[in-house]
Design a protein around this motif. Structure first.
Motif, PDB file in Angstrom:
ATOM      1  N   LEU A  81       0.827  -1.196   0.000  1.00 57.06           N
ATOM      2  CA  LEU A  81       0.000   0.000   0.000  1.00 57.06           C
ATOM      3  C   LEU A  81       0.868   1.255   0.000  1.00 57.06           C
ATOM      4  CD1 LEU A  81      -2.554  -1.131   2.745  1.00 57.06           C
ATOM      5  CD2 LEU A  81      -2.778  -1.364   0.259  1.00 57.06           C
ATOM      6  N   SER A  82       0.299   2.354  -0.476  1.00 56.15           N
ATOM      7  CA  SER A  82       1.060   3.605  -0.498  1.00 56.15           C
ATOM      8  C   SER A  82       1.311   4.114   0.916  1.00 56.15           C
ATOM      9  CB  SER A  82       0.314   4.653  -1.323  1.00 56.15           C
ATOM     10  OG  SER A  82      -0.994   4.853  -0.808  1.00 56.15           O
ATOM     11  N   GLN A  83       0.377   3.844   1.817  1.00 59.08           N
ATOM     12  CA  GLN A  83       0.553   4.192   3.228  1.00 59.08           C
ATOM     13  C   GLN A  83       0.699   2.898   4.010  1.00 59.08           C
ATOM     14  OE1 GLN A  83       0.817   7.355   4.374  1.00 59.08           O
ATOM     15  NE2 GLN A  83       0.595   8.111   2.270  1.00 59.08           N
ATOM     16  N   SER A  84       1.940   2.430   4.149  1.00 55.96           N
ATOM     17  CA  SER A  84       2.175   1.129   4.759  1.00 55.96           C
ATOM     18  C   SER A  84       2.235   1.222   6.272  1.00 55.96           C
ATOM     19  CB  SER A  84       3.495   0.530   4.237  1.00 55.96           C
ATOM     20  OG  SER A  84       3.408   0.269   2.856  1.00 55.96           O
ATOM     21  N   PRO A  85       1.481   0.387   6.978  1.00 60.33           N
ATOM     22  CA  PRO A  85       1.615   0.348   8.437  1.00 60.33           C
ATOM     23  C   PRO A  85       2.947  -0.274   8.826  1.00 60.33           C
ATOM     24  CG  PRO A  85       0.159  -1.398   7.676  1.00 60.33           C
ATOM     25  CD  PRO A  85       0.474  -0.556   6.471  1.00 60.33           C
ATOM     26  N   ASP A  86       3.447   0.120   9.979  1.00 64.70           N
ATOM     27  CA  ASP A  86       4.733  -0.401  10.445  1.00 64.70           C
ATOM     28  C   ASP A  86       4.502  -1.719  11.173  1.00 64.70           C
ATOM     29  OD1 ASP A  86       7.369  -0.664  11.064  1.00 64.70           O
ATOM     30  OD2 ASP A  86       7.333   0.740  12.761  1.00 64.70           O
TER      31      ASP A  86
END
Length: 216
Positions: A121-126
């Protein structure tokens, strides 16, 4: 070729610390399909902002002893992993388990296969990726029909654990084997035992003959 410097460097991250961290003394990571997955990971997950990778490959990386570092890499680089496990390993000789590539005129391939779809995803969770797994059993024809219907639900999403070597499927009985104590844990001290090449020194046809050898 595995001795090609460029290809060796490409796959090296999947071999890092295999012996020290996982006790893998002989690895099986030079298959072409593993290099394709690694190249896709490098291009999409390491040098891209978002993307999807999907391959039909050998299924050995899902649970293989040689592949824990590879699985950990994929879990760290992607956000969702979808596994369609088609089984079909003809060497396992499991009754009723056919290759999805079997047809009336073709016997299919001998290795088991899986469709792996890796999403960044473009906003990857850590966090490690969520794994969505479903499997198909039966004849090749039955598996193809189920795939075309596309009505089979994925198992509840899960995050693989280090204790289970990051296997990419819900834990089953044989997977729990990896959480058992090792032989070294149970038997911290060891010795060679009886040397059978010297059997003639400790065996005979009567107690008296053995006694004579040892002067009892």
């Amino acid at each position: 070729m595995p001795d090609n410097p460029e290809e060796h460097a490409l796959i090296a991250p999947y071999k890092q610390c295999l012996r020290d961290s996982w006790g893998v003394k002989k690895q099986l990571l030079d298959d072409l399909y593993i290099r394709f997955i690694r190249l896709a990971e490098w291009r999409v997950a390491e040098h891209g902002q978002a993307g999807v990778v999907s391959f039909i490959t050998n299924r050995s990386y899902l649970t293989g002893i040689s592949h824990p570092v590879m699985r950990q890499h994929l879990l760290n680089r992607f956000d969702h992993i979808y596994i369609d496990d088609l089984h079909g390993n003809q060497r396992a000789h499991r009754a009723g388990d056919g290759s999805v590539f079997t047809t009336d005129t073709n016997g299919g391939i001998r290795v088991g296969v899986a469709v792996g779809t890796f999403v960044k995803l473009s906003q990857s969770p850590d966090a490690l990726a969520q794994v969505h797994y479903r499997e198909y059993v039966g004849t090749g024809e039955a598996k193809r029909a189920e795939l075309l219907e596309n009505t089979k639900a994925y198992a509840p999403a899960f995050t693989p654990q280090r204790d289970h070597r990051y296997v990419l499927r819900p834990i089953q009985g044989e997977d729990a084997y990896w959480s058992w104590p090792t032989i070294n844990d149970i038997f911290p001290a060891g010795f060679n035992g009886i040397n059978t090449s010297k059997d003639e020194a400790v065996t005979d046809f009567s107690l008296s003959l053995i006694s004579e050898k040892f002067s009892f």
